[in-house]
Design a protein around this motif. Structure first.
Motif, PDB file in Angstrom:
ATOM      1  N   MET A 146       0.838  -1.186   0.000  1.00  0.00           N
ATOM      2  CA  MET A 146       0.000   0.000   0.000  1.00  0.00           C
ATOM      3  C   MET A 146       0.877   1.240   0.000  1.00  0.00           C
ATOM      4  N   GLN A 147       0.520   2.184  -0.848  1.00  0.00           N
ATOM      5  CA  GLN A 147       1.225   3.459  -0.902  1.00  0.00           C
ATOM      6  C   GLN A 147       0.668   4.400   0.162  1.00  0.00           C
ATOM      7  N   ILE A 148       1.542   5.267   0.668  1.00  0.00           N
ATOM      8  CA  ILE A 148       1.100   6.330   1.565  1.00  0.00           C
ATOM      9  C   ILE A 148       1.434   7.645   0.881  1.00  0.00           C
ATOM     10  N   LYS A 149       0.404   8.435   0.606  1.00  0.00           N
ATOM     11  CA  LYS A 149       0.589   9.747  -0.024  1.00  0.00           C
ATOM     12  C   LYS A 149       0.125  10.822   0.945  1.00  0.00           C
ATOM     13  N   GLN A 150       0.744  11.981   0.837  1.00  0.00           N
ATOM     14  CA  GLN A 150       0.375  13.114   1.684  1.00  0.00           C
ATOM     15  C   GLN A 150       0.001  14.295   0.797  1.00  0.00           C
ATOM     16  N   THR A 151      -1.032  15.019   1.191  1.00  0.00           N
ATOM     17  CA  THR A 151      -1.338  16.254   0.487  1.00  0.00           C
ATOM     18  C   THR A 151      -0.319  17.303   0.913  1.00  0.00           C
ATOM     19  N   LYS A 152      -0.162  18.332   0.098  1.00  0.00           N
ATOM     20  CA  LYS A 152       0.765  19.430   0.436  1.00  0.00           C
ATOM     21  C   LYS A 152       0.342  20.110   1.732  1.00  0.00           C
ATOM     22  N   SER A 153      -0.968  20.270   1.933  1.00  0.00           N
ATOM     23  CA  SER A 153      -1.443  20.916   3.162  1.00  0.00           C
ATOM     24  C   SER A 153      -1.125  20.054   4.380  1.00  0.00           C
ATOM     25  N   PHE A 154      -1.198  18.730   4.237  1.00  0.00           N
ATOM     26  CA  PHE A 154      -0.843  17.848   5.340  1.00  0.00           C
ATOM     27  C   PHE A 154       0.626  18.040   5.695  1.00  0.00           C
ATOM     28  N   GLU A 155       1.494  18.100   4.692  1.00  0.00           N
ATOM     29  CA  GLU A 155       2.921  18.285   4.937  1.00  0.00           C
ATOM     30  C   GLU A 155       3.186  19.598   5.671  1.00  0.00           C
ATOM     31  N   ARG A 156       2.508  20.681   5.255  1.00  0.00           N
ATOM     32  CA  ARG A 156       2.678  21.980   5.925  1.00  0.00           C
ATOM     33  C   ARG A 156       2.206  21.921   7.375  1.00  0.00           C
ATOM     34  N   GLU A 157       1.042  21.318   7.597  1.00  0.00           N
ATOM     35  CA  GLU A 157       0.499  21.224   8.949  1.00  0.00           C
ATOM     36  C   GLU A 157       1.391  20.365   9.837  1.00  0.00           C
ATOM     37  N   LEU A 158       1.964  19.302   9.275  1.00  0.00           N
ATOM     38  CA  LEU A 158       2.841  18.434  10.045  1.00  0.00           C
ATOM     39  C   LEU A 158       4.094  19.182  10.493  1.00  0.00           C
ATOM     40  N   LYS A 159       4.640  20.016   9.613  1.00  0.00           N
ATOM     41  CA  LYS A 159       5.812  20.824   9.983  1.00  0.00           C
ATOM     42  C   LYS A 159       5.484  21.752  11.149  1.00  0.00           C
ATOM     43  N   LYS A 160       4.288  22.331  11.147  1.00  0.00           N
ATOM     44  CA  LYS A 160       3.869  23.201  12.257  1.00  0.00           C
ATOM     45  C   LYS A 160       3.787  22.422  13.557  1.00  0.00           C
ATOM     46  N   LEU A 161       3.287  21.187  13.487  1.00  0.00           N
ATOM     47  CA  LEU A 161       3.157  20.359  14.685  1.00  0.00           C
ATOM     48  C   LEU A 161       4.522  19.949  15.230  1.00  0.00           C
ATOM     49  N   VAL A 162       5.484  19.746  14.333  1.00  0.00           N
ATOM     50  CA  VAL A 162       6.845  19.431  14.771  1.00  0.00           C
ATOM     51  C   VAL A 162       7.396  20.593  15.588  1.00  0.00           C
ATOM     52  N   LYS A 163       7.157  21.817  15.125  1.00  0.00           N
ATOM     53  CA  LYS A 163       7.628  23.010  15.840  1.00  0.00           C
ATOM     54  C   LYS A 163       6.958  23.159  17.196  1.00  0.00           C
ATOM     55  N   LYS A 164       5.734  22.620  17.319  1.00  0.00           N
ATOM     56  CA  LYS A 164       5.011  22.675  18.594  1.00  0.00           C
ATOM     57  C   LYS A 164       5.368  21.498  19.496  1.00  0.00           C
ATOM     58  N   HIS A 165       6.311  20.661  19.038  1.00  0.00           N
ATOM     59  CA  HIS A 165       6.827  19.513  19.803  1.00  0.00           C
ATOM     60  C   HIS A 165       5.793  18.417  20.038  1.00  0.00           C
ATOM     61  N   LEU A 166       4.887  18.225  19.088  1.00  0.00           N
ATOM     62  CA  LEU A 166       3.970  17.094  19.197  1.00  0.00           C
ATOM     63  C   LEU A 166       4.726  15.799  18.889  1.00  0.00           C
ATOM     64  N   PRO A 167       4.329  14.706  19.504  1.00  0.00           N
ATOM     65  CA  PRO A 167       5.049  13.440  19.326  1.00  0.00           C
ATOM     66  C   PRO A 167       4.720  12.765  17.995  1.00  0.00           C
ATOM     67  N   ILE A 168       5.194  13.348  16.889  1.00  0.00           N
ATOM     68  CA  ILE A 168       4.814  12.833  15.568  1.00  0.00           C
ATOM     69  C   ILE A 168       5.395  11.456  15.262  1.00  0.00           C
ATOM     70  N   THR A 169       6.315  10.978  16.093  1.00  0.00           N
ATOM     71  CA  THR A 169       6.868   9.638  15.871  1.00  0.00           C
ATOM     72  C   THR A 169       5.806   8.552  16.024  1.00  0.00           C
ATOM     73  N   VAL A 170       4.692   8.868  16.691  1.00  0.00           N
ATOM     74  CA  VAL A 170       3.630   7.871  16.858  1.00  0.00           C
ATOM     75  C   VAL A 170       2.838   7.659  15.568  1.00  0.00           C
ATOM     76  N   LEU A 171       3.032   8.529  14.574  1.00  0.00           N
ATOM     77  CA  LEU A 171       2.297   8.370  13.314  1.00  0.00           C
ATOM     78  C   LEU A 171       2.644   7.067  12.605  1.00  0.00           C
TER      79      LEU A 171
END
Length: 100
Positions: free
Chosen positions: A1-26
């Motif tokens: 299965m492929q995993i694709k991300q929209t451009k808006s998802f990528e932008r929002e994810l970068k913002k969450l990284v800056k807010k120190h959310l635990p994105i490793t759980v994704l």
């Protein structure tokens, strides 16, 4: 299965990284979606959306770890296309994104 991300998802994810959310759980959450691991899907509260978001699903990635209520409002919205076996990550952030 492929995993694709929209451009808006990528932008929002970068913002969450800056807010120190635990994105490793994704990663384990996405693996559970692809493998249909019902125990983890139940734990991360994976469910279908209604209304204008019909056809999409959401889950709470912070519920995979033990992060308490601090990050409980963090959601990821995605869509599964079984014809092409594509998992499309659409949006991430707080529940307010559902009202946009």
């Amino acid at each position: 299965m492929q995993i694709k991300q929209t451009k808006s998802f990528e932008r929002e994810l970068k913002k969450l990284v800056k807010k120190h959310l635990p994105i490793t759980v994704l990663k384990p959450c996405l693996k559970a979606i692809m493998e249909q691991d019902t125990l983890i899907l139940k734990r991360i509260k994976d469910h279908a959306l209604k209304g204008k978001w019909r056809g999409y699903r959401e889950f709470h990635p912070a519920r995979y770890g033990s992060y308490g209520k601090n990050y409980d409002s963090w959601i990821v919205i995605y869509q599964l296309d079984h014809n092409e076996l594509v998992l499309l990550l659409v949006a991430t952030g707080s529940h307010e994104i559902l009202n946009q």
